[in-house]
Design a protein around this motif. Structure first.
Motif, PDB file in Angstrom:
ATOM      1  N   PRO A 133       0.842  -1.217   0.000  1.00 16.16           N
ATOM      2  CA  PRO A 133       0.000   0.000   0.000  1.00 16.16           C
ATOM      3  C   PRO A 133       0.865   1.251   0.000  1.00 16.16           C
ATOM      4  N   HIS A 134       0.357   2.269  -0.668  1.00 15.94           N
ATOM      5  CA  HIS A 134       1.134   3.498  -0.816  1.00 15.94           C
ATOM      6  C   HIS A 134       1.480   4.119   0.535  1.00 15.94           C
ATOM      7  N   PHE A 135       0.558   4.074   1.477  1.00 10.20           N
ATOM      8  CA  PHE A 135       0.828   4.704   2.774  1.00 10.20           C
ATOM      9  C   PHE A 135       1.935   3.966   3.525  1.00 10.20           C
ATOM     10  N   VAL A 136       2.057   2.658   3.273  1.00 11.81           N
ATOM     11  CA  VAL A 136       3.139   1.897   3.893  1.00 11.81           C
ATOM     12  C   VAL A 136       4.481   2.296   3.270  1.00 11.81           C
ATOM     13  N   GLN A 137       4.512   2.420   1.943  1.00  7.90           N
ATOM     14  CA  GLN A 137       5.738   2.844   1.267  1.00  7.90           C
ATOM     15  C   GLN A 137       6.166   4.230   1.752  1.00  7.90           C
ATOM     16  N   THR A 138       5.185   5.118   1.905  1.00  6.34           N
ATOM     17  CA  THR A 138       5.494   6.462   2.391  1.00  6.34           C
ATOM     18  C   THR A 138       6.056   6.405   3.808  1.00  6.34           C
ATOM     19  N   GLY A 139       5.481   5.554   4.641  1.00  5.54           N
ATOM     20  CA  GLY A 139       5.968   5.407   6.003  1.00  5.54           C
ATOM     21  C   GLY A 139       7.388   4.871   6.058  1.00  5.54           C
ATOM     22  N   VAL A 140       7.693   3.906   5.188  1.00  2.00           N
ATOM     23  CA  VAL A 140       9.048   3.354   5.131  1.00  2.00           C
ATOM     24  C   VAL A 140      10.042   4.430   4.704  1.00  2.00           C
ATOM     25  N   SER A 141       9.679   5.186   3.669  1.00  2.00           N
ATOM     26  CA  SER A 141      10.559   6.256   3.197  1.00  2.00           C
ATOM     27  C   SER A 141      10.767   7.318   4.279  1.00  2.00           C
ATOM     28  N   ASN A 142       9.691   7.686   4.954  1.00  4.07           N
ATOM     29  CA  ASN A 142       9.796   8.659   6.042  1.00  4.07           C
ATOM     30  C   ASN A 142      10.718   8.155   7.145  1.00  4.07           C
ATOM     31  N   PHE A 143      10.544   6.887   7.515  1.00  3.64           N
ATOM     32  CA  PHE A 143      11.359   6.306   8.576  1.00  3.64           C
ATOM     33  C   PHE A 143      12.838   6.313   8.197  1.00  3.64           C
ATOM     34  N   MET A 144      13.148   5.914   6.957  1.00  4.33           N
ATOM     35  CA  MET A 144      14.541   5.860   6.529  1.00  4.33           C
ATOM     36  C   MET A 144      15.159   7.257   6.457  1.00  4.33           C
ATOM     37  N   ASP A 145      14.409   8.218   5.972  1.00  4.99           N
ATOM     38  CA  ASP A 145      14.906   9.593   5.943  1.00  4.99           C
ATOM     39  C   ASP A 145      15.213  10.088   7.351  1.00  4.99           C
ATOM     40  N   ASN A 146      14.299   9.795   8.258  1.00  6.73           N
ATOM     41  CA  ASN A 146      14.463  10.253   9.644  1.00  6.73           C
ATOM     42  C   ASN A 146      15.611   9.520  10.333  1.00  6.73           C
ATOM     43  N   PHE A 147      15.734   8.231  10.065  1.00  8.65           N
ATOM     44  CA  PHE A 147      16.755   7.411  10.715  1.00  8.65           C
ATOM     45  C   PHE A 147      18.157   7.848  10.321  1.00  8.65           C
ATOM     46  N   HIS A 148      18.320   8.293   9.070  1.00  2.89           N
ATOM     47  CA  HIS A 148      19.635   8.708   8.586  1.00  2.89           C
ATOM     48  C   HIS A 148      19.856  10.219   8.675  1.00  2.89           C
ATOM     49  N   ALA A 149      18.935  10.920   9.329  1.00  5.95           N
ATOM     50  CA  ALA A 149      19.063  12.369   9.471  1.00  5.95           C
ATOM     51  C   ALA A 149      20.351  12.805  10.157  1.00  5.95           C
ATOM     52  N   PRO A 150      20.913  12.043  11.122  1.00  7.77           N
ATOM     53  CA  PRO A 150      22.170  12.479  11.742  1.00  7.77           C
ATOM     54  C   PRO A 150      23.300  12.691  10.738  1.00  7.77           C
ATOM     55  N   ILE A 151      23.328  11.920   9.661  1.00  6.48           N
ATOM     56  CA  ILE A 151      24.355  12.108   8.633  1.00  6.48           C
ATOM     57  C   ILE A 151      24.205  13.489   8.011  1.00  6.48           C
ATOM     58  N   VAL A 152      22.979  13.862   7.718  1.00  7.68           N
ATOM     59  CA  VAL A 152      22.699  15.166   7.115  1.00  7.68           C
ATOM     60  C   VAL A 152      23.087  16.285   8.077  1.00  7.68           C
ATOM     61  N   ILE A 153      22.663  16.167   9.321  1.00 11.63           N
ATOM     62  CA  ILE A 153      22.900  17.225  10.307  1.00 11.63           C
ATOM     63  C   ILE A 153      24.385  17.453  10.538  1.00 11.63           C
ATOM     64  N   VAL A 154      25.141  16.383  10.717  1.00 12.93           N
ATOM     65  CA  VAL A 154      26.586  16.515  10.956  1.00 12.93           C
ATOM     66  C   VAL A 154      27.267  17.194   9.778  1.00 12.93           C
ATOM     67  N   ASN A 155      26.888  16.825   8.567  1.00  8.03           N
ATOM     68  CA  ASN A 155      27.532  17.431   7.397  1.00  8.03           C
ATOM     69  C   ASN A 155      27.099  18.880   7.200  1.00  8.03           C
ATOM     70  N   GLU A 156      25.900  19.217   7.592  1.00  7.72           N
ATOM     71  CA  GLU A 156      25.488  20.623   7.547  1.00  7.72           C
ATOM     72  C   GLU A 156      26.327  21.454   8.515  1.00  7.72           C
ATOM     73  N   ILE A 157      26.604  20.908   9.672  1.00  7.55           N
ATOM     74  CA  ILE A 157      27.446  21.614  10.635  1.00  7.55           C
ATOM     75  C   ILE A 157      28.860  21.775  10.086  1.00  7.55           C
ATOM     76  N   LEU A 158      29.385  20.720   9.475  1.00 10.13           N
ATOM     77  CA  LEU A 158      30.732  20.787   8.902  1.00 10.13           C
ATOM     78  C   LEU A 158      30.814  21.811   7.775  1.00 10.13           C
ATOM     79  N   GLN A 159      29.690  22.051   7.101  1.00  7.78           N
ATOM     80  CA  GLN A 159      29.646  23.043   6.023  1.00  7.78           C
ATOM     81  C   GLN A 159      29.232  24.428   6.528  1.00  7.78           C
ATOM     82  N   ALA A 160      29.122  24.557   7.849  1.00  2.00           N
ATOM     83  CA  ALA A 160      28.716  25.825   8.473  1.00  2.00           C
ATOM     84  C   ALA A 160      27.317  26.247   8.044  1.00  2.00           C
TER      85      ALA A 160
END
Length: 256
Positions: free
Chosen positions: A68-95
């Motif tokens: 179901p589409h809502f399940v796929q959306t939930g999986v994508s949301n979860f993965m984006d959120n789970f890997h958010a620390p990678i994004v945040i750390v690199n944003e800090i490194l880029q000021a």
């Protein structure tokens, strides 16, 4: 041995193998100066493509068809959120402190109100989602991308982006999960979600005379676009113009 060390060693071995094979192939094609290792890259690309057509793509299509589409959306949301620390750390490194703060709030809001990241109330609240990794950070710091590489399984990369994945492995929460079953399950879901997302954009390669050359140009142009903010995207091949890189979907860094 810790999961992080195991994964880093695997990435180092993979990069080293490609480098050694490339150096041994001095007669490789040199039609594109960005791709001096084209001969070995094309071999790796062919193997990756065969595996994808036989296994990965059919699984991704089946997942898209029966889930179901809502399940796929939930999986994508979860993965984006789970890997958010990678994004945040690199944003800090880029000021990029304002986006880093925004993504930190996104992480907290989606993890709590979003039930572990399955839902995305942060976007509804007007908090934009960003995409950064250490390869992009190195590019922002002025590090040259180096030769184009096609990595086994991981696909298009460069020397800079390949080693950027090693740094991202230290921040990837997956690598700190001690339970092997859970860690590998998250890896599998991440790769499935990523491959399913790419189903929507891979049609640009269907009519390409040289899929390898188009994919190479799209990857390099898209990475340069993300580093420069669109100020320098001149790496378009003369025979196979790719789509506007700004229209390509953002995918999370594959620091696996």
């Amino acid at each position: 041995m810790s999961p992080v060390r195991v994964r880093i060693q695997a990435l180092v071995l993979g990069l080293s193998a490609v480098t050694i094979l490339g150096c041994a192939s001095q007669t490789a094609l040199k039609r594109d100066p960005r791709d001096p290792l084209e001969r070995i890259n094309r071999v790796t690309y062919t193997v990756n493509d065969k595996v994808d057509r036989a296994i990965t793509k059919p699984i991704a299509r089946t997942y898209r068809r029966i889930t179901p589409h809502f399940v796929q959306t939930g999986v994508s949301n979860f993965m984006d959120n789970f890997h958010a620390p990678i994004v945040i750390v690199n944003e800090i490194l880029q000021a990029k402190f304002k986006p880093a703060l925004s993504d930190t709030v996104r992480l907290v809001l989606n993890t709590t109100a979003g039930v572990g990241g399955l839902f995305d109330p942060a976007s509804a609240a007007g908090l934009d989602k960003h995409d950064e990794d250490f390869g992009l950070t190195l590019g922002k710091w002025g590090v040259h991308p180096g030769p184009y590489l096609v990595l086994p399984v991981l696909g298009p990369s460069t020397f800079r982006d390949g080693f950027g994945k090693l740094a991202d492995a230290f921040v990837d929460p997956t690598n700190y999960i001690s339970d092997n079953t859970l860690r590998y399950s998250l890896d599998a879901v991440y790769l499935l979600d990523l491959r399913a997302r790419l189903l929507d954009v891979e049609g640009v390669l269907d009519n390409a005379y040289d899929r390898y050359a188009v994919l190479r140009s799209v990857y390099l142009q898209h990475r340069q676009y993300k580093i420069s903010g669109g100020a320098d995207t001149d790496d378009v091949p003369e025979d196979e113009p790719p789509p506007d890189p700004g229209d390509l979907p953002d995918t999370k860094p594959a620091a696996k």
